[in-house]
Motif scaffolding. Structure first.
Motif, mmCIF file in Angstrom:
data_model
loop_
_atom_site.group_PDB
_atom_site.id
_atom_site.type_symbol
_atom_site.label_atom_id
_atom_site.label_comp_id
_atom_site.label_asym_id
_atom_site.label_seq_id
_atom_site.Cartn_x
_atom_site.Cartn_y
_atom_site.Cartn_z
ATOM 1 N N PHE A 197 0.831 -1.209 0.000
ATOM 2 C CA PHE A 197 0.000 0.000 0.000
ATOM 3 C C PHE A 197 0.864 1.257 0.000
ATOM 4 C CE2 PHE A 197 -1.930 3.412 2.514
ATOM 5 C CZ PHE A 197 -2.986 3.748 1.659
ATOM 6 N N ARG A 198 1.921 1.267 0.839
ATOM 7 C CA ARG A 198 2.791 2.457 0.887
ATOM 8 C C ARG A 198 3.423 2.714 -0.475
ATOM 9 N NH1 ARG A 198 4.453 0.222 5.728
ATOM 10 N NH2 ARG A 198 6.370 -0.566 4.789
ATOM 11 N N ARG A 199 3.932 1.675 -1.100
ATOM 12 C CA ARG A 199 4.562 1.848 -2.410
ATOM 13 C C ARG A 199 3.560 2.412 -3.412
ATOM 14 N NH1 ARG A 199 7.599 -4.043 -2.698
ATOM 15 N NH2 ARG A 199 9.432 -3.535 -1.442
ATOM 16 N N TRP A 200 2.355 1.875 -3.386
ATOM 17 C CA TRP A 200 1.322 2.347 -4.317
ATOM 18 C C TRP A 200 0.941 3.795 -4.018
ATOM 19 C CZ3 TRP A 200 -3.660 4.066 -3.360
ATOM 20 C CH2 TRP A 200 -4.464 4.258 -4.496
ATOM 21 N N LEU A 201 0.702 4.084 -2.746
ATOM 22 C CA LEU A 201 0.284 5.439 -2.381
ATOM 23 C C LEU A 201 1.338 6.467 -2.772
ATOM 24 C CD1 LEU A 201 -1.758 7.306 -0.880
ATOM 25 C CD2 LEU A 201 -0.388 6.900 1.188
ATOM 26 N N LEU A 202 2.599 6.185 -2.453
ATOM 27 C CA LEU A 202 3.659 7.151 -2.706
ATOM 28 C C LEU A 202 3.974 7.284 -4.190
ATOM 29 C CD1 LEU A 202 5.986 6.236 0.283
ATOM 30 C CD2 LEU A 202 4.516 8.240 0.073
ATOM 31 N N PRO A 241 8.189 18.599 -3.181
ATOM 32 C CA PRO A 241 9.490 18.478 -2.505
ATOM 33 C C PRO A 241 9.422 18.529 -0.987
ATOM 34 C CG PRO A 241 9.647 19.987 -4.369
ATOM 35 C CD PRO A 241 8.202 19.672 -4.200
ATOM 36 N N ASN A 242 8.444 19.245 -0.439
ATOM 37 C CA ASN A 242 8.359 19.393 1.012
ATOM 38 C C ASN A 242 7.066 18.803 1.557
ATOM 39 O OD1 ASN A 242 10.806 20.683 1.096
ATOM 40 N ND2 ASN A 242 9.951 22.736 1.185
ATOM 41 N N VAL A 243 7.103 18.466 2.835
ATOM 42 C CA VAL A 243 5.949 17.941 3.562
ATOM 43 C C VAL A 243 5.796 18.771 4.837
ATOM 44 C CG1 VAL A 243 4.961 15.930 4.728
ATOM 45 C CG2 VAL A 243 6.360 15.619 2.685
ATOM 46 N N ILE A 244 4.547 19.048 5.221
ATOM 47 C CA ILE A 244 4.288 19.719 6.488
ATOM 48 C C ILE A 244 4.183 18.663 7.585
ATOM 49 C CG2 ILE A 244 2.695 21.170 7.804
ATOM 50 C CD1 ILE A 244 4.110 22.663 5.595
ATOM 51 N N LEU A 245 5.053 18.749 8.585
ATOM 52 C CA LEU A 245 4.928 17.932 9.790
ATOM 53 C C LEU A 245 4.185 18.750 10.826
ATOM 54 C CD1 LEU A 245 8.402 16.182 10.271
ATOM 55 C CD2 LEU A 245 6.280 15.204 9.383
ATOM 56 N N ILE A 265 11.503 12.301 5.190
ATOM 57 C CA ILE A 265 10.323 11.570 5.655
ATOM 58 C C ILE A 265 10.312 10.158 5.092
ATOM 59 C CG2 ILE A 265 7.800 11.575 5.671
ATOM 60 C CD1 ILE A 265 9.195 13.776 7.333
ATOM 61 N N VAL A 266 10.621 10.038 3.802
ATOM 62 C CA VAL A 266 10.747 8.737 3.151
ATOM 63 C C VAL A 266 12.107 8.703 2.467
ATOM 64 C CG1 VAL A 266 9.819 7.145 1.441
ATOM 65 C CG2 VAL A 266 8.260 8.592 2.764
ATOM 66 N N GLN A 267 12.970 7.840 2.930
ATOM 67 C CA GLN A 267 14.332 7.799 2.412
ATOM 68 C C GLN A 267 14.367 7.095 1.059
ATOM 69 O OE1 GLN A 267 16.442 5.952 5.635
ATOM 70 N NE2 GLN A 267 16.011 7.638 7.045
ATOM 71 N N ASP A 272 11.258 -0.368 1.442
ATOM 72 C CA ASP A 272 10.005 -0.568 2.170
ATOM 73 C C ASP A 272 9.153 0.691 2.222
ATOM 74 O OD1 ASP A 272 10.447 -3.225 2.740
ATOM 75 O OD2 ASP A 272 11.480 -2.799 4.625
ATOM 76 N N LYS A 273 9.751 1.846 1.896
ATOM 77 C CA LYS A 273 9.042 3.129 1.880
ATOM 78 C C LYS A 273 8.371 3.428 3.220
ATOM 79 C CE LYS A 273 10.334 3.905 -2.270
ATOM 80 N NZ LYS A 273 11.487 4.809 -2.471
ATOM 81 N N ILE A 274 9.123 3.243 4.277
ATOM 82 C CA ILE A 274 8.631 3.592 5.606
ATOM 83 C C ILE A 274 8.488 5.106 5.705
ATOM 84 C CG2 ILE A 274 9.308 3.692 8.041
ATOM 85 C CD1 ILE A 274 10.345 0.859 7.727
ATOM 86 N N VAL A 275 7.381 5.552 6.266
ATOM 87 C CA VAL A 275 7.087 6.977 6.392
ATOM 88 C C VAL A 275 7.389 7.410 7.820
ATOM 89 C CG1 VAL A 275 5.306 8.763 6.225
ATOM 90 C CG2 VAL A 275 5.324 6.846 4.602
ATOM 91 N N HIS A 276 8.360 8.296 7.966
ATOM 92 C CA HIS A 276 8.769 8.814 9.270
ATOM 93 C C HIS A 276 7.937 10.040 9.615
ATOM 94 C CE1 HIS A 276 12.672 6.488 9.469
ATOM 95 N NE2 HIS A 276 12.311 6.331 8.212
#
Length: 486
Positions: A197-202, A241-245, A265-267, A272-276
């Motif tokens: 799901f993460r891979r698809w979403l991103l 390019p940027n994300v609001i945390l 956020i995603v290295q 595995d595309k883990i979202v920090h």
């Protein structure tokens, strides 16, 4: 007439009349008005023109629809709004209809109320395209052969849980540059369970805002939910390019927000595309190894107690009895066994072959709780076991070993100390939303070298030092230490 206030009154009235059993099955944890308003505020409304279509799947009493419609009416009164709200429970639809009718009267919207299963219904009105989707989806596991899971895989991507199935179908129904805001458990952000799901979403949408709540109990306090929920706002476009945390203690307080590069956020190198949910959280440079890289294994305890009742005993004088260790035995870096006033049997009778196969050889192991209480100060809680005999570990624990054999004692103690350090706990929190610590999570964590772990064991005071003393030793060794592999 204030549709927002009226909707909140309806939400509370509906909750008060729900059958708790039905509520749990359907995942009916309706969004409080202030959380709904916070979600609506995360969507961009400046570039709209003409008319917009809004989707609210699993709409409940309509809090999310009302919050977004109110904002659109306030900031963009020139835009015509059509809402498609979906609700599966016929008991709730009158509350939802009342909200939509009130919004129609107050704001001039049009609407469709779809009574049915959002994930299985094939109505064209659910497929969009939509300008906005705003949702608080239900959650629950999906069997691999369930019609819901198969339908979602056909439309978008295979999903193991209802809430990500809602999310996937909603994303697939957005128009180009359409936006969404979902309040969901944080579990989607890491671990192999949601990797596809993460891979698809991103690859499909841009993450715009990641909002976390520091309190796990206050957002849905009147529904007694203690899930760690987050809000994710996104756009159907390539990643910005940027994300609001963003962060707040609960839903009724002003968030603190900052913009950070998406690359933190995603290295990029992370398959595995883990979202920090944090940027700049890293382990000391000396912690550049993983457990597999150190030759250290991680396994889940072998004993499932309800399947092995015939081997469990409170009589520790029984022939063939060995220590039975649960996560409740973990105390201050060590194992309290036998546990005083134990709630579970402390002995495991290992006479039959089926029982002896579940034992581990005598020697040191590091035992880690798989489940930490939501109120616990730490997520990772580890202890050193070095008992007088073979041992049985419950399957609510993970244990560190070397090829299914004991660890060298100083290495084991160094691992225990590192796992209990604040720097590692902060690193774990940056990528994990679970109170459960899985073996796979432990394999991903950074560790110092074997030599440095042994040095930590020899340098730190005996036992498990208090947190300040332990963190001081860790900082002194690993923040100032030259790279030991150089």
């Amino acid at each position: 007439m204030d549709p927002i206030a009226s909707t909140e009154t309806r939400r509370q009235a509906a909750l008060g009349k729900l059958d708790p059993r039905t509520q749990a099955v359907l995942g009916q944890f309706f969004t409080p008005v202030k959380a709904a308003t916070l979600m609506a505020s995360m969507l961009r409304v400046d570039d709209l023109s003409g008319s917009v279509r809004v989707l609210d799947p699993g709409a409940g009493a309509g809090s999310l629809s009302a919050a977004l419609v109110d904002r659109l009416h306030t900031e963009r009164p020139d835009v015509a709004v059509h809402v498609v709200a979906v609700e599966t429970d016929p008991f709730i639809t009158p509350y939802l209809r009342a909200t939509l009718e009130e919004c129609q009267t107050a704001y001039g919207i049009s609407y469709d109320l779809v009574e049915g299963d959002y994930l299985l219904d094939e109505g064209a009105e659910l497929d969009g395209p939509f300008d906005f989707v705003i949702a608080n989806p239900p959650y629950g596991k999906l069997a691999s052969d369930s019609p819901t899971r198969l339908a979602t895989a056909t439309r978008a991507v295979d999903t193991p849980n209802v809430y990500v199935a809602f999310w996937a179908r909603a994303v697939a129904s957005l128009k180009k540059d359409g936006q969404g805001a979902f309040i969901v458990p944080r579990s989607w952000a890491n671990g192999p369970y949601y990797r596809s799901f993460r891979r698809w979403l991103l690859s499909t949408a841009s993450l715009d805002v990641l909002h976390e709540f520091e309190s796990r109990t206050r957002v849905f306090a009147d529904t007694k939910v203690k899930q760690e929920n987050v809000i994710v706002a996104f756009t159907l476009r390539p990643q910005f390019p940027n994300v609001i945390l963003s962060k707040s203690v609960a839903h009724d307080e002003e968030p603190i927000a900052r913009s950070v590069p998406f690359s933190t956020i995603v290295q990029a190198e992370d398959d595995d595309k883990i979202v920090h949910f944090a940027d700049g959280v890293s382990a000391p440079s000396a912690a550049r190894f993983t457990l597999p890289g150190l030759g250290i294994g991680v396994s889940t305890g072998k004993v499932v107690d309800f399947r092995n009742r015939q081997y469990l005993t409170d009589n520790l004088d029984t022939p063939g009895v060995t220590p039975m260790i649960y996560q409740s035995n973990i105390r201050s870096g060590g194992i309290e066994w036998p546990q005083v006033k134990a709630r579970k049997p402390q002995g495991f009778i290992a006479v039959e072959d089926a029982a002896t196969r579940q034992l581990l050889p005598q020697g040191p192991y590091v035992v880690v709780k798989r489940q930490t209480a939501k109120e616990d100060r730490r997520r990772i809680i580890a202890a050193l076991w070095d008992g007088p005999s073979k041992v049985a570990f419950d399957n609510k624990t993970n244990y560190l070993h070397e090829s299914n054999k004991p660890l060298e004692r100083n290495l084991a103690r160094g691992l225990m100390l590192w796992l209990n350090s604040t720097v590692l706990d902060q690193y774990f929190r940056a990528f994990s939303g679970h109170t459960q610590v899985n073996a796979g999570d432990l394999r991903r964590l950074p560790f110092p070298s074997r030599e440095d772990l042994i040095l930590l064991a020899k340098t730190a005071p005996d036992g498990l030092p208090n947190q300040e003393a332990l963190d001081s030793v860790v900082a002194k060794l690993f923040s100032e230490m030259p790279d030991s592999t150089a």
